[in-house]
Design a protein around this motif. Structure first.
Motif, short mmCIF file in Angstrom:
data_model
loop_
_atom_site.label_atom_id
_atom_site.label_comp_id
_atom_site.label_asym_id
_atom_site.label_seq_id
_atom_site.Cartn_x
_atom_site.Cartn_y
_atom_site.Cartn_z
N VAL A 92 0.45 -1.32 -0.14
CA VAL A 92 -0.11 -0.03 0.64
C VAL A 92 1.04 1.05 0.27
O VAL A 92 1.86 1.41 0.84
CB VAL A 92 -0.79 -0.49 1.14
CG1 VAL A 92 -1.23 1.59 1.37
CG2 VAL A 92 -1.76 -0.81 1.20
N ALA A 93 0.37 2.27 -0.70
CA ALA A 93 1.50 3.55 -0.83
C ALA A 93 1.49 4.13 0.59
O ALA A 93 0.43 3.82 1.30
CB ALA A 93 0.76 4.22 -1.99
N ILE A 94 2.19 4.41 0.66
CA ILE A 94 2.22 4.97 2.38
C ILE A 94 2.07 6.44 2.57
O ILE A 94 1.52 5.97 3.31
CB ILE A 94 3.93 5.74 2.67
CG1 ILE A 94 4.70 4.36 2.40
CG2 ILE A 94 4.42 6.15 3.91
CD1 ILE A 94 6.08 4.78 2.55
N PRO A 95 1.43 6.93 1.81
CA PRO A 95 0.65 8.04 2.02
C PRO A 95 -0.87 7.37 2.17
O PRO A 95 -1.77 8.09 2.30
CB PRO A 95 0.34 9.30 1.18
CG PRO A 95 1.31 8.95 0.53
CD PRO A 95 1.87 7.53 0.52
N SER A 96 -1.08 6.36 1.54
CA SER A 96 -2.66 6.00 1.71
C SER A 96 -2.89 4.62 2.84
O SER A 96 -3.51 4.01 3.15
CB SER A 96 -2.86 4.84 1.07
OG SER A 96 -3.17 5.38 -0.26
N LEU A 97 -1.94 5.53 4.28
CA LEU A 97 -1.57 4.01 4.84
C LEU A 97 -2.09 5.07 6.16
O LEU A 97 -1.13 6.14 6.20
CB LEU A 97 -1.06 3.98 5.82
CG LEU A 97 -0.57 2.12 4.79
CD1 LEU A 97 1.15 1.78 4.63
CD2 LEU A 97 -0.99 1.48 4.25
N ALA A 98 -3.33 4.80 6.91
CA ALA A 98 -4.16 5.41 7.65
C ALA A 98 -4.25 4.89 8.83
O ALA A 98 -4.12 4.36 9.42
CB ALA A 98 -5.45 6.28 7.29
N ALA A 99 -4.66 6.01 10.36
CA ALA A 99 -4.80 5.34 11.65
C ALA A 99 -6.12 5.24 11.58
O ALA A 99 -6.85 4.56 10.49
CB ALA A 99 -4.58 6.93 12.40
N PRO A 100 -6.20 3.92 12.40
CA PRO A 100 -5.42 3.30 13.01
C PRO A 100 -4.51 2.41 12.85
O PRO A 100 -4.25 2.05 12.03
CB PRO A 100 -6.23 3.23 14.49
CG PRO A 100 -6.88 1.99 13.58
CD PRO A 100 -7.43 3.02 12.09
N ALA A 101 -2.94 2.85 13.80
CA ALA A 101 -1.77 1.56 13.91
C ALA A 101 -2.27 0.21 14.52
O ALA A 101 -3.52 0.26 15.42
CB ALA A 101 -0.69 2.04 14.17
#
Length: 198
Positions: free
Chosen positions: A14-23
């Motif tokens: 997944v493209a980093i900018p498309s990784l959202a909270a929550p972790a």
């Protein structure tokens, strides 16, 4: 086709900018790291360790990286400073997988390094199993001793990967993959490597 095989045939970063909270946190994170550590490890050396980079720690690390770059290169543009300051806040959690491979009487360093690479891939698989997305990168920080020191990565240690984790916010399409005919060879009855019959 089993669920596992289907997953392995369709998984992608997944493209980093498309990784959202929550972790992942608490039990999810413990499960992910437990699975990550279940890798081939000749000699049972555990030649790797984890560093969690998140929250205020990620913010501080980014500021220190920007300061390091500025000391070396002079005044930074606003854009360049932002790139460095947000390097570890682009996703809600970054797990640094650190290779601690060292000379050993029986176990080659290369095998220890491969074990750290396997940790990275297992970590990604476990994250996906928990419903998270992931992206495995290194970037310049992984190869710079002063930058590594900011992240408490010691002399002689290496970054196998910075695994960015979060919830995917986009539907992923696949990318081209290598054709097996280009990457598979077989040793034939004449002892020579040639095309493989699958």
């Amino acid at each position: 086709m089993s669920d596992i095989l289907h997953y392995l045939k369709t998984r992608r970063s997944v493209a980093i900018p498309s990784l959202a909270a929550p972790a992942p946190e608490a039990q999810d994170l413990e499960d992910i790291l437990t699975v990550a550590a279940r890798v081939p490890d000749h000699g049972k050396l555990a030649p790797w360790r984890f560093i969690l980079i998140r929250g205020d720690g990620a913010v501080i690390a980014g500021r220190r990286l920007a300061d390091l770059v500025e000391r070396r290169e002079g005044s930074l543009s606003e854009t360049r400073r932002r790139v460095e300051e947000t390097r570890f806040t682009r996703a809600p959690l970054v797990v640094a997988v650190v290779s601690t491979a060292a000379e050993h009487v029986k176990i080659p360093v290369w095998e220890q390094q491969l074990s750290a690479g396997a940790v990275c891939m297992n970590l990604i698989h476990a994250a996906y199993a928990k419903g998270f997305g992931a992206n495995w990168v290194t970037e310049w920080v992984a190869y710079d001793d002063e930058a590594k020191a900011i992240l408490a990565i010691g002399e002689g240690e290496a970054v196998a990967g910075f695994i960015h984790l979060g919830r995917p916010t986009e539907t992923l399409s696949d990318r081209p993959r290598p054709a097996l005919a280009d990457v598979v060879r077989e040793i034939g009855p004449d002892g020579e490597a040639g095309e493989a019959t699958l």
